[in-house]
Design a protein around this motif. Structure first.
Motif, PDB file in Angstrom:
ATOM      1  N   ILE A   1       0.828  -1.214   0.000  1.00 22.97           N
ATOM      2  CA  ILE A   1       0.000   0.000   0.000  1.00 22.97           C
ATOM      3  C   ILE A   1       0.858   1.258   0.000  1.00 22.97           C
ATOM      4  CG2 ILE A   1      -1.613   1.409   1.361  1.00 22.97           C
ATOM      5  CD1 ILE A   1      -3.006  -1.173   2.158  1.00 22.97           C
ATOM      6  N   THR A   2       1.748   1.388   0.956  1.00 27.84           N
ATOM      7  CA  THR A   2       2.564   2.607   1.057  1.00 27.84           C
ATOM      8  C   THR A   2       3.445   2.801  -0.176  1.00 27.84           C
ATOM      9  OG1 THR A   2       2.482   2.523   3.464  1.00 27.84           O
ATOM     10  CG2 THR A   2       4.230   3.861   2.477  1.00 27.84           C
ATOM     11  N   PRO A   3       4.162   1.767  -0.654  1.00 29.96           N
ATOM     12  CA  PRO A   3       4.925   1.975  -1.891  1.00 29.96           C
ATOM     13  C   PRO A   3       4.039   2.368  -3.077  1.00 29.96           C
ATOM     14  CG  PRO A   3       5.680   0.001  -0.786  1.00 29.96           C
ATOM     15  CD  PRO A   3       4.463   0.465  -0.050  1.00 29.96           C
ATOM     16  N   SER A   4       2.841   1.809  -3.151  1.00 25.86           N
ATOM     17  CA  SER A   4       1.934   2.164  -4.248  1.00 25.86           C
ATOM     18  C   SER A   4       1.504   3.622  -4.164  1.00 25.86           C
ATOM     19  CB  SER A   4       0.697   1.270  -4.230  1.00 25.86           C
ATOM     20  OG  SER A   4       1.047  -0.057  -4.484  1.00 25.86           O
ATOM     21  N   VAL A   5       1.259   4.091  -2.959  1.00 27.97           N
ATOM     22  CA  VAL A   5       0.882   5.489  -2.766  1.00 27.97           C
ATOM     23  C   VAL A   5       2.045   6.405  -3.155  1.00 27.97           C
ATOM     24  CG1 VAL A   5       0.313   7.215  -1.001  1.00 27.97           C
ATOM     25  CG2 VAL A   5      -0.887   5.044  -1.046  1.00 27.97           C
ATOM     26  N   ILE A   6       3.237   6.057  -2.732  1.00 33.23           N
ATOM     27  CA  ILE A   6       4.426   6.858  -3.073  1.00 33.23           C
ATOM     28  C   ILE A   6       4.630   6.897  -4.579  1.00 33.23           C
ATOM     29  CG2 ILE A   6       6.956   6.932  -2.905  1.00 33.23           C
ATOM     30  CD1 ILE A   6       6.571   5.735  -0.041  1.00 33.23           C
ATOM     31  N   VAL A   7       4.547   5.739  -5.209  1.00 31.50           N
ATOM     32  CA  VAL A   7       4.740   5.659  -6.660  1.00 31.50           C
ATOM     33  C   VAL A   7       3.651   6.420  -7.401  1.00 31.50           C
ATOM     34  CG1 VAL A   7       4.688   4.063  -8.613  1.00 31.50           C
ATOM     35  CG2 VAL A   7       6.125   3.565  -6.643  1.00 31.50           C
ATOM     36  N   SER A   8       2.410   6.327  -6.945  1.00 28.03           N
ATOM     37  CA  SER A   8       1.336   7.045  -7.641  1.00 28.03           C
ATOM     38  C   SER A   8       1.534   8.551  -7.529  1.00 28.03           C
ATOM     39  CB  SER A   8      -0.039   6.630  -7.116  1.00 28.03           C
ATOM     40  OG  SER A   8      -0.237   7.071  -5.796  1.00 28.03           O
ATOM     41  N   MET A   9       2.018   9.038  -6.391  1.00 28.52           N
ATOM     42  CA  MET A   9       2.307  10.462  -6.246  1.00 28.52           C
ATOM     43  C   MET A   9       3.385  10.909  -7.226  1.00 28.52           C
ATOM     44  SD  MET A   9       2.335  11.444  -2.183  1.00 28.52           S
ATOM     45  CE  MET A   9       3.783  12.397  -2.421  1.00 28.52           C
ATOM     46  N   ILE A  10       4.462  10.173  -7.264  1.00 33.75           N
ATOM     47  CA  ILE A  10       5.581  10.524  -8.148  1.00 33.75           C
ATOM     48  C   ILE A  10       5.154  10.444  -9.608  1.00 33.75           C
ATOM     49  CG2 ILE A  10       7.875   9.800  -8.935  1.00 33.75           C
ATOM     50  CD1 ILE A  10       8.348   8.878  -5.984  1.00 33.75           C
ATOM     51  N   THR A  11       4.428   9.393  -9.959  1.00 27.51           N
ATOM     52  CA  THR A  11       3.995   9.211 -11.343  1.00 27.51           C
ATOM     53  C   THR A  11       3.068  10.342 -11.775  1.00 27.51           C
ATOM     54  OG1 THR A  11       4.218   6.824 -11.145  1.00 27.51           O
ATOM     55  CG2 THR A  11       2.851   7.637 -12.940  1.00 27.51           C
TER      56      THR A  11
END
Length: 163
Positions: free
Chosen positions: A73-83
């Motif tokens: 969950i947390t890595p997905s949130v971080i990646v979605s923000m950056i993307t």
């Protein structure tokens, strides 16, 4: 999908300003999109983080799957923000400003020169967790975002393609 819509809107606004020769307006709009894309990215990430648990709870999954989902969950949130941030800046601002060739090169070569080698090393050599591997596989987006920010802040992104 929302970020692509914002990127297209940015491209239209920036393209019109650059096309009319109003480079100061284009720079001001680019800096506004720099701030706006950050706000949008944080809002979307917070929304994903807040609704993740109720959505996961609606399904009956094994304990192993539950652990993996929570780990991602947390890595997905971080990646979605950056993307999202990267997409609006590189597709919407920098490309529309005329840095098409450079944007294409960094977005095409980034996955092969950065993401895949880092993903391989993190998984096969260092045996890192799934979340870290996922972040490594998407790290090219962060580099593209940093490149786009540098272009915008340095006023190096405006290149009128037609006269």
């Amino acid at each position: 999908f929302r970020s692509m819509g914002c990127a297209r809107a940015a491209a239209i606004i920036i393209g019109n300003s650059v096309g009319s020769g109003d480079y100061e307006e284009a720079q001001a709009a680019a800096e506004n999109f720099l701030r706006l894309s950050g706000i949008i990215a944080v809002f979307v990430a917070a929304t994903i983080y807040l609704i993740a648990e109720p959505i996961i709870g609606a399904y009956t999954i094994s304990e192993a799957a539950n652990i993996l989902v929570h780990e991602l969950i947390t890595p997905s949130v971080i990646v979605s923000m950056i993307t999202m941030y990267q997409l609006i800046l590189s597709h919407g601002v920098v490309r529309a400003g005329g840095k098409v060739r450079e944007a294409m090169l960094i977005e095409t070569l980034g996955p092969f020169l950065i993401a895949l080698p880092l993903g391989y090393l993190s998984a096969m050599v260092f045996k890192l967790s799934a979340g870290i591997i996922y972040i490594c596989l998407r790290l090219d987006k962060l580099i593209t975002a940093c490149w786009a920010i540098k272009q915008i802040k340095g006023r190096k992104w405006i290149n009128r393609l037609i006269d």
